[in-house]
Scaffold this motif. Structure first.
Motif, PDB file in Angstrom:
ATOM      1  N   LEU A 109       0.817  -1.219   0.000  1.00  0.00           N
ATOM      2  CA  LEU A 109       0.000   0.000   0.000  1.00  0.00           C
ATOM      3  C   LEU A 109       0.854   1.274   0.000  1.00  0.00           C
ATOM      4  O   LEU A 109       0.513   2.243  -0.677  1.00  0.00           O
ATOM      5  CB  LEU A 109      -0.932   0.022   1.215  1.00  0.00           C
ATOM      6  N   THR A 110       1.941   1.255   0.750  1.00  0.00           N
ATOM      7  CA  THR A 110       2.775   2.462   0.844  1.00  0.00           C
ATOM      8  C   THR A 110       3.787   2.558  -0.289  1.00  0.00           C
ATOM      9  O   THR A 110       4.304   3.637  -0.571  1.00  0.00           O
ATOM     10  CB  THR A 110       3.554   2.496   2.174  1.00  0.00           C
ATOM     11  N   GLY A 111       4.065   1.419  -0.919  1.00  0.00           N
ATOM     12  CA  GLY A 111       5.091   1.406  -1.958  1.00  0.00           C
ATOM     13  C   GLY A 111       6.475   1.658  -1.386  1.00  0.00           C
ATOM     14  O   GLY A 111       7.384   2.098  -2.090  1.00  0.00           O
ATOM     15  N   GLU A 112       6.623   1.375  -0.108  1.00  0.00           N
ATOM     16  CA  GLU A 112       7.888   1.672   0.567  1.00  0.00           C
ATOM     17  C   GLU A 112       8.365   0.445   1.343  1.00  0.00           C
ATOM     18  O   GLU A 112       7.624  -0.105   2.159  1.00  0.00           O
ATOM     19  CB  GLU A 112       7.682   2.841   1.522  1.00  0.00           C
ATOM     20  N   LEU A 113       9.595   0.041   1.069  1.00  0.00           N
ATOM     21  CA  LEU A 113      10.202  -1.074   1.781  1.00  0.00           C
ATOM     22  C   LEU A 113      11.419  -0.539   2.526  1.00  0.00           C
ATOM     23  O   LEU A 113      12.481  -0.363   1.950  1.00  0.00           O
ATOM     24  CB  LEU A 113      10.616  -2.187   0.803  1.00  0.00           C
ATOM     25  N   THR A 114      11.223  -0.257   3.801  1.00  0.00           N
ATOM     26  CA  THR A 114      12.320   0.273   4.606  1.00  0.00           C
ATOM     27  C   THR A 114      13.207  -0.880   5.082  1.00  0.00           C
ATOM     28  O   THR A 114      12.790  -2.048   5.069  1.00  0.00           O
ATOM     29  CB  THR A 114      11.791   1.022   5.841  1.00  0.00           C
ATOM     30  N   ALA A 115      14.403  -0.553   5.536  1.00  0.00           N
ATOM     31  CA  ALA A 115      15.302  -1.564   6.090  1.00  0.00           C
ATOM     32  C   ALA A 115      14.650  -2.236   7.299  1.00  0.00           C
ATOM     33  O   ALA A 115      14.768  -3.456   7.483  1.00  0.00           O
ATOM     34  CB  ALA A 115      16.636  -0.932   6.462  1.00  0.00           C
ATOM     35  N   ARG A 116      13.945  -1.463   8.090  1.00  0.00           N
ATOM     36  CA  ARG A 116      13.257  -2.012   9.261  1.00  0.00           C
ATOM     37  C   ARG A 116      12.185  -3.017   8.844  1.00  0.00           C
ATOM     38  O   ARG A 116      12.078  -4.102   9.422  1.00  0.00           O
ATOM     39  CB  ARG A 116      12.643  -0.879  10.078  1.00  0.00           C
ATOM     40  N   SER A 117      11.387  -2.665   7.835  1.00  0.00           N
ATOM     41  CA  SER A 117      10.348  -3.580   7.347  1.00  0.00           C
ATOM     42  C   SER A 117      10.953  -4.847   6.772  1.00  0.00           C
ATOM     43  O   SER A 117      10.472  -5.954   7.032  1.00  0.00           O
ATOM     44  CB  SER A 117       9.481  -2.902   6.291  1.00  0.00           C
TER      45      SER A 117
END
Length: 170
Positions: A109-117
Motif C-alpha cells: 500500500l505504501t510502496g515503501e520497503l524500509t530496512a526495518r520492514s
C-alpha cells in the motif's frame, strides 16, 4: 552449555529436518542442556526478500509465492508434528503468516520497503522454522521449548546492518 546452529540447507526439507532432530536428541543425551539455533528453511529468506521487493511496487503478484511458502511450512507441520498437537501448531503458523501478509500488504500500500520492514519480514523465516522444529522435537519426547530470539538478543537499531548489543543482551 553447548550451542548447535543449523543452516538453511540442513533444514531444507522434511527428511533433513528429521536428521537434524536425531542429531539434536543425541547431542542432548551426550551434553545435557543445549541451545539450538535454526535458519529459515532453505531458500525462504531469499524468497521473502523477492516477495518484499514485488510488494513494494504495489503489485499483488507477491501473494502467489507467499502462499507457496505458507504451504511449504504447513506441509512440514503435517509431516513432523503428531495429530494430537498438530492443530495448535498449525494455528500458530497460520497466525504468523497472517501477520507476515499484513506487513507485506502495508509495504504494498505504501510502496515503501524500509530496512526495518525488510528485517522484520526476513525474520519470519527463522521464527517459523525454529517454532516448527522445536514442536517436532517435543513430539519425540525431548524437553524442547521455542524461544523467540527477540526476547533474548538485543541489537543496535541500525536496521539492515544491525549488530548485537552485547551489554544489554548479556
Amino acid at each position: 552449555m553447548k550451542v548447535l546452529k543449523f543452516g538453511g540447507s540442513s533444514v531444507g526439507n522434511v527428511k533433513r529436518i528429521k536428521d537434524v532432530i536425531e542429531i539434536i536428541i543425541a547431542s542432548k543425551e551426550k551434553n545435557g542442556r543445549i541451545a539450538v539455533v535454526f535458519s529459515a528453511f532453505q531458500g525462504v529468506t531469499d524468497s521473502l526478500i523477492t516477495i518484499s521487493s514485488i510488494a513494494s511496487t504495489g503489485n499483488t503478484e507477491y501473494l502467489k509465492p507467499l502462499e507457496e511458502i505458507k504451504e511449504r511450512h504447513l506441509h512440514a507441520v503435517t509431516q513432523l508434528v503428531g495429530i494430537g498437537n498438530r492443530s495448535s501448531v498449525m494455528a500458530h503458523v497460520l497466525l504468523e503468516f497472517k501477520n507476515l501478509a499484513d506487513v507485506l500488504h502495508g509495504v504494498s500500500l505504501t510502496g515503501e520497503l524500509t530496512a526495518r520492514s525488510l528485517d522484520n519480514i526476513m525474520s519470519f523465516g527463522e521464527r517459523l522454522s525454529a517454532y516448527i522444529i522445536s514442536e517436532a522435537i517435543s513430539e519425540r519426547g525431548a524437553d524442547a521449548r521455542f524461544t523467540d530470539s527477540r526476547d533474548l538478543v538485543k541489537c543496535s537499531g541500525n536496521f539492515g546492518a544491525g549488530r548485537v548489543d552485547f551489554e544489554i543482551t548479556y
